[in-house]
Write a protein that holds these residues in place. Structure first.
Motif, PDB file in Angstrom:
ATOM      1  N   PRO A   1       0.833  -1.207   0.000  1.00  0.00           N
ATOM      2  CA  PRO A   1       0.000   0.000   0.000  1.00  0.00           C
ATOM      3  C   PRO A   1       0.864   1.252   0.000  1.00  0.00           C
ATOM      4  O   PRO A   1       1.955   1.268   0.554  1.00  0.00           O
ATOM      5  CB  PRO A   1      -0.813  -0.123   1.289  1.00  0.00           C
ATOM      6  CG  PRO A   1       0.008  -1.011   2.170  1.00  0.00           C
ATOM      7  CD  PRO A   1       0.719  -1.962   1.255  1.00  0.00           C
ATOM      8  N   ALA A   2       0.338   2.300  -0.618  1.00  0.00           N
ATOM      9  CA  ALA A   2       1.101   3.535  -0.774  1.00  0.00           C
ATOM     10  C   ALA A   2       0.850   4.533   0.340  1.00  0.00           C
ATOM     11  O   ALA A   2       1.621   5.471   0.499  1.00  0.00           O
ATOM     12  CB  ALA A   2       0.776   4.183  -2.119  1.00  0.00           C
ATOM     13  N   TYR A   3      -0.243   4.377   1.103  1.00  0.00           N
ATOM     14  CA  TYR A   3      -0.533   5.305   2.200  1.00  0.00           C
ATOM     15  C   TYR A   3      -1.421   4.572   3.211  1.00  0.00           C
ATOM     16  O   TYR A   3      -1.999   3.521   2.909  1.00  0.00           O
ATOM     17  CB  TYR A   3      -1.202   6.594   1.694  1.00  0.00           C
ATOM     18  CG  TYR A   3      -2.285   6.376   0.679  1.00  0.00           C
ATOM     19  CD1 TYR A   3      -3.602   6.198   1.066  1.00  0.00           C
ATOM     20  CD2 TYR A   3      -1.993   6.339  -0.682  1.00  0.00           C
ATOM     21  CE1 TYR A   3      -4.602   5.990   0.142  1.00  0.00           C
ATOM     22  CE2 TYR A   3      -2.987   6.140  -1.622  1.00  0.00           C
ATOM     23  CZ  TYR A   3      -4.291   5.973  -1.209  1.00  0.00           C
ATOM     24  OH  TYR A   3      -5.279   5.765  -2.127  1.00  0.00           O
ATOM     25  N   PRO A   4      -1.551   5.075   4.448  1.00  0.00           N
ATOM     26  CA  PRO A   4      -2.176   4.308   5.525  1.00  0.00           C
ATOM     27  C   PRO A   4      -3.602   3.839   5.257  1.00  0.00           C
ATOM     28  O   PRO A   4      -3.955   2.731   5.642  1.00  0.00           O
ATOM     29  CB  PRO A   4      -2.117   5.274   6.713  1.00  0.00           C
ATOM     30  CG  PRO A   4      -0.896   6.094   6.448  1.00  0.00           C
ATOM     31  CD  PRO A   4      -0.884   6.292   4.968  1.00  0.00           C
ATOM     32  N   LEU A   5      -4.440   4.671   4.627  1.00  0.00           N
ATOM     33  CA  LEU A   5      -5.811   4.231   4.389  1.00  0.00           C
ATOM     34  C   LEU A   5      -5.838   3.009   3.480  1.00  0.00           C
ATOM     35  O   LEU A   5      -6.614   2.070   3.698  1.00  0.00           O
ATOM     36  CB  LEU A   5      -6.633   5.369   3.773  1.00  0.00           C
ATOM     37  CG  LEU A   5      -8.105   5.059   3.510  1.00  0.00           C
ATOM     38  CD1 LEU A   5      -8.804   4.595   4.780  1.00  0.00           C
ATOM     39  CD2 LEU A   5      -8.820   6.271   2.916  1.00  0.00           C
ATOM     40  N   ALA A   6      -4.974   2.993   2.477  1.00  0.00           N
ATOM     41  CA  ALA A   6      -4.863   1.807   1.617  1.00  0.00           C
ATOM     42  C   ALA A   6      -4.363   0.611   2.416  1.00  0.00           C
ATOM     43  O   ALA A   6      -4.775  -0.534   2.182  1.00  0.00           O
ATOM     44  CB  ALA A   6      -3.928   2.091   0.447  1.00  0.00           C
ATOM     45  N   ALA A   7      -3.471   0.850   3.380  1.00  0.00           N
ATOM     46  CA  ALA A   7      -2.954  -0.232   4.212  1.00  0.00           C
ATOM     47  C   ALA A   7      -4.055  -0.829   5.090  1.00  0.00           C
ATOM     48  O   ALA A   7      -4.150  -2.047   5.251  1.00  0.00           O
ATOM     49  CB  ALA A   7      -1.805   0.287   5.078  1.00  0.00           C
ATOM     50  N   PHE A   8      -4.913   0.044   5.652  1.00  0.00           N
ATOM     51  CA  PHE A   8      -5.990  -0.448   6.505  1.00  0.00           C
ATOM     52  C   PHE A   8      -6.972  -1.319   5.726  1.00  0.00           C
ATOM     53  O   PHE A   8      -7.520  -2.283   6.258  1.00  0.00           O
ATOM     54  CB  PHE A   8      -6.740   0.718   7.144  1.00  0.00           C
ATOM     55  CG  PHE A   8      -5.943   1.435   8.199  1.00  0.00           C
ATOM     56  CD1 PHE A   8      -5.143   0.743   9.090  1.00  0.00           C
ATOM     57  CD2 PHE A   8      -5.993   2.817   8.312  1.00  0.00           C
ATOM     58  CE1 PHE A   8      -4.403   1.390  10.062  1.00  0.00           C
ATOM     59  CE2 PHE A   8      -5.255   3.481   9.280  1.00  0.00           C
ATOM     60  CZ  PHE A   8      -4.452   2.770  10.162  1.00  0.00           C
ATOM     61  N   LEU A   9      -7.204  -0.964   4.471  1.00  0.00           N
ATOM     62  CA  LEU A   9      -8.142  -1.720   3.650  1.00  0.00           C
ATOM     63  C   LEU A   9      -7.449  -2.775   2.790  1.00  0.00           C
ATOM     64  O   LEU A   9      -8.087  -3.396   1.936  1.00  0.00           O
ATOM     65  CB  LEU A   9      -8.928  -0.759   2.752  1.00  0.00           C
ATOM     66  CG  LEU A   9      -9.825   0.242   3.493  1.00  0.00           C
ATOM     67  CD1 LEU A   9     -10.450   1.231   2.527  1.00  0.00           C
ATOM     68  CD2 LEU A   9     -10.900  -0.482   4.289  1.00  0.00           C
ATOM     69  N   TRP A  10      -6.147  -2.965   2.995  1.00  0.00           N
ATOM     70  CA  TRP A  10      -5.368  -3.893   2.188  1.00  0.00           C
ATOM     71  C   TRP A  10      -5.920  -5.318   2.191  1.00  0.00           C
ATOM     72  O   TRP A  10      -5.970  -5.961   1.144  1.00  0.00           O
ATOM     73  CB  TRP A  10      -3.925  -3.872   2.670  1.00  0.00           C
ATOM     74  CG  TRP A  10      -2.950  -4.571   1.771  1.00  0.00           C
ATOM     75  CD1 TRP A  10      -2.302  -5.752   2.009  1.00  0.00           C
ATOM     76  CD2 TRP A  10      -2.501  -4.129   0.497  1.00  0.00           C
ATOM     77  NE1 TRP A  10      -1.472  -6.071   0.969  1.00  0.00           N
ATOM     78  CE2 TRP A  10      -1.573  -5.081   0.024  1.00  0.00           C
ATOM     79  CE3 TRP A  10      -2.783  -3.020  -0.293  1.00  0.00           C
ATOM     80  CZ2 TRP A  10      -0.937  -4.957  -1.206  1.00  0.00           C
ATOM     81  CZ3 TRP A  10      -2.143  -2.897  -1.506  1.00  0.00           C
ATOM     82  CH2 TRP A  10      -1.233  -3.858  -1.957  1.00  0.00           C
ATOM     83  N   PRO A  11      -6.374  -5.844   3.339  1.00  0.00           N
ATOM     84  CA  PRO A  11      -6.900  -7.228   3.318  1.00  0.00           C
ATOM     85  C   PRO A  11      -8.124  -7.394   2.421  1.00  0.00           C
ATOM     86  O   PRO A  11      -8.439  -8.515   2.023  1.00  0.00           O
ATOM     87  CB  PRO A  11      -7.251  -7.485   4.788  1.00  0.00           C
ATOM     88  CG  PRO A  11      -6.385  -6.545   5.557  1.00  0.00           C
ATOM     89  CD  PRO A  11      -6.281  -5.322   4.715  1.00  0.00           C
ATOM     90  N   ALA A  12      -8.815  -6.285   2.103  1.00  0.00           N
ATOM     91  CA  ALA A  12     -10.038  -6.394   1.304  1.00  0.00           C
ATOM     92  C   ALA A  12      -9.776  -6.239  -0.186  1.00  0.00           C
ATOM     93  O   ALA A  12     -10.719  -6.209  -0.971  1.00  0.00           O
ATOM     94  CB  ALA A  12     -11.035  -5.326   1.750  1.00  0.00           C
ATOM     95  N   ARG A  13      -8.502  -6.163  -0.597  1.00  0.00           N
ATOM     96  CA  ARG A  13      -8.215  -5.889  -2.006  1.00  0.00           C
ATOM     97  C   ARG A  13      -8.625  -7.042  -2.925  1.00  0.00           C
ATOM     98  O   ARG A  13      -8.820  -6.841  -4.120  1.00  0.00           O
ATOM     99  CB  ARG A  13      -6.733  -5.583  -2.200  1.00  0.00           C
ATOM    100  CG  ARG A  13      -5.792  -6.747  -1.977  1.00  0.00           C
ATOM    101  CD  ARG A  13      -4.348  -6.261  -1.933  1.00  0.00           C
ATOM    102  NE  ARG A  13      -3.394  -7.352  -1.824  1.00  0.00           N
ATOM    103  CZ  ARG A  13      -3.099  -7.999  -0.705  1.00  0.00           C
ATOM    104  NH1 ARG A  13      -3.718  -7.644   0.426  1.00  0.00           N
ATOM    105  NH2 ARG A  13      -2.217  -8.980  -0.699  1.00  0.00           N
ATOM    106  N   SER A  14      -8.756  -8.237  -2.370  1.00  0.00           N
ATOM    107  CA  SER A  14      -9.164  -9.375  -3.196  1.00  0.00           C
ATOM    108  C   SER A  14     -10.676  -9.538  -3.253  1.00  0.00           C
ATOM    109  O   SER A  14     -11.179 -10.426  -3.937  1.00  0.00           O
ATOM    110  CB  SER A  14      -8.555 -10.668  -2.653  1.00  0.00           C
ATOM    111  OG  SER A  14      -8.969 -10.880  -1.310  1.00  0.00           O
TER     112      SER A  14
END
Length: 603
Positions: free
Chosen positions: A38-51
């Motif tokens: 992830p490029a920034y924290p909000l993307a990191a928090f939602l990273w598990p949902a990327r699939s």
């Protein structure tokens, strides 16, 4: 002959505009190296949902999280808390629930105008009536006429905070969810990116601070505008008109969007070919929606007159000129059956559009208040200032309205609405600090569009929001809301990787361009100025001869920054519309900054 080597050279990581950094290596190698991140924290928090294949799987968690932040923010004080005699916006909203439930409808816009007289359109009054009826079932003393003024019952505070959240979850949040879903589907954006954009929109610090901390119901009006925009995306122009009329009926500040919305709807009736049935349908539905909106007020005035209830009992049946067009009042027979209707509508218009209050009341970061520091405008006639304000506003709204008229493409509507709203905020009459929420809303939903999470768009949307919240700091600080201001502002900046928590949003991938350099320079100057202002305001007392020094500086910096935001929205609208042709080389340079231009936007 030796076979091909099983090992492949590692390639450079490619930056994308979707909140992540994705490696271009083969899938097996990518999984072993773990180069996608992830490029920034909000993307990191939602990273598990990327699939996830659907945003509806993660939507309940997003709504619970943003709701928790709203309720936690509401634990702080509110406008007017322990601040007699007039208290503040909280008391105004409570008082409107009081008068709408305790007085005949014909007296709503006339009752004791010195104590928070009703000065919003009818839908606000109907909304207050519903909430007042519900609250009256819980505790009638909360809205007892005259005796409940300035009430600070903690249970009443819980009820009032709950009404804001319930109203928002019934209007604004569903509208935002549907808008983001339709826009991302239109432009082929993944559900994971849509979830990131939706979370960023719902965590916008300005709306939380003003509605859930300071206390108001702005998100009802903003939600109705979002519903109108969402209907445009779906091609449902009649529904778009209905929602927009309701927004105007809730708060007159929705007029900030009206020119661009009118230009767009007129454009879709004329381009690419004239569509008379669509034009007539839009016109009829708009008129009918306004008529239905005013119908309860009109029928209530006639019914009260039939029962012998006077809208102005203080006159004891005597004639009084109408508040607007007073010189023509003698032409109307005040004993006629239709006079209560004329009286009600005239008073409602007079209260909703308070031209008599002057160009501005308080210090707000727009052109006129900033100009007043150099040239004292109060010495000029009010009529002259009104004309100057009207002329300046017309000049500023004409370019975005022209573009959206000749290029009526649905994906251009948010940036067009933002540009006209910035024009109104900067140059129109009787602007309040909180009105900055209007240009910020359509600008913030750009995060859900094509390249919306790219560095360039994220930097500009973040800059506008953080500058907007910063200009509201004097308003918040007056009611001891410094801590929620700091927490919510820094939290949103952190989640999106924005200054002052991170600077990576300004790092340029590939060859630097003049657009990136200009953006970095401008934003850096303003962020440093805002930080220096906070240090000075917090530790240095202003001179006795200039007690408002820090507020005046805040106004000046904010007005210039908002002017730049207007220019950016206008520039983006012109470039994305394709109305101005540019060379391929220039197109590549701008596209490198994450700005979609001309053909890069799907119809």
């Amino acid at each position: 002959m030796a076979g091909p080597s099983p090992h492949k050279p590692r390639r450079k990581v490619k930056k994308t505009s979707n909140g992540s950094e994705v490696s271009s290596v083969a899938p097996a190698t990518a999984s072993r190296t773990g180069s996608s991140r992830p490029a920034y924290p909000l993307a990191a928090f939602l990273w598990p949902a990327r699939s996830s294949v659907s945003q509806w799987e993660i939507l309940p968690m997003i709504l619970m999280a943003v709701g928790l932040f709203r309720w936690a923010a509401g634990l702080w004080g509110y406008s007017g808390f322990q601040n007699p005699p007039m208290h503040g916006d909280y008391e105004a909203q409570r008082h409107w629930m009081e008068i709408t439930t305790q007085l005949p409808i014909s007296q709503w816009y006339f009752h004791d105008l010195e104590w928070w007289g009703l000065d919003y359109p009818p839908l606000t009054a109907y909304h207050s009536w519903v909430l007042g009826k519900v609250g009256g079932f819980i505790d009638p003393s909360w809205f007892a006429l005259l005796t409940s003024r300035g009430l600070e019952d903690p249970i009443l505070k819980v009820f009032m905070r709950a009404t804001v959240i319930v109203s928002e979850y019934l209007v604004y949040i569903p509208a935002a969810v549907i808008f983001v879903r339709r826009l991302t589907k239109l432009q082929g954006i993944s559900s994971w990116n849509a979830s990131i954009a939706l979370t960023a929109i719902l965590m916008q610090p300005g709306t939380i601070l003003i509605d859930h901390v300071h206390f108001q119901y702005n998100t009802v009006m903003l939600g109705l505008v979002l519903a109108s925009m969402s209907s445009v995306l779906a091609g449902r122009f009649m529904w778009s008109c209905i929602f927009f009329v309701l927004a105007l009926g809730f708060k007159q500040m929705a007029l900030y969007y009206a020119p661009a919305m009118f230009a767009y709807l007129l454009g879709v009736c004329l381009f690419p070919r004239i569509n008379i049935p669509r034009f007539l349908g839009i016109a009829v539905v708009t008129v009918a929606a306004f008529a239905l909106l005013l119908l309860p007020l009109v029928l209530g005035a006639l019914y009260d007159a039939h029962r012998g209830i006077d809208a102005r009992p203080d006159l004891h049946g005597r004639f009084a000129p109408l508040p607007i067009f007073s010189e023509y009042s003698y032409l109307i027979n005040f004993k006629a059956w239709y006079y209560p209707i004329v009286q009600q509508l005239a008073q409602m218009i007079h209260r909703v559009f308070p031209f008599a209050r002057g160009l501005f009341e308080d210090k707000v970061a727009n052109f006129w208040c900033a100009l007043n520091v150099v040239i004292k405008l109060r010495k000029y006639p009010s009529e002259l200032l009104q004309r100057a304000s009207l002329l300046a506003t017309l000049v500023a709204i004409t370019p975005p309205c022209f573009v959206i008229f000749v290029k009526p493409r649905k994906e251009l509507l948010p940036v067009a609405l933002s540009a006209t709203a910035w024009a109104f905020f900067l140059f129109s009459f009787q602007v309040h600090e909180k009105s900055v929420l209007l240009p910020l809303m359509p600008m913030t939903v750009l995060l859900a569009g094509k390249h919306g999470l790219s560095k360039n768009v994220r930097a500009w949307v973040g800059f506008a929001n953080l500058l907007g919240v910063w200009t509201m700091f004097p308003l918040l600080e007056r009611v001891d809301l410094r801590i929620p201001y700091i927490i919510l502002s820094l939290l949103w900046a952190y989640l999106l990787g924005l200054p002052p928590t991170a600077l990576a949003v300004y790092s340029q991938d590939g060859q630097p361009t003049w657009v990136g350099f200009a953006t970095t320079t401008i934003h850096s100057i303003f962020y440093l100025a805002m930080a220096a202002w906070h240090v000075a305001e917090g530790f240095l007392s202003p001179p006795q001869s200039k007690p408002d020094l820090w507020v005046v500086i805040n106004v000046g910096i904010g007005a210039v920054g908002f002017g730049i935001c207007y220019l950016w929205c206008l520039w983006s609208l012109v470039m994305e519309s394709g109305i101005v042709d540019i060379s391929k080389a220039e197109r590549k340079k701008v596209k490198a900054q994450g700005v979609s231009i001309g053909r890069d936007i799907s119809n």
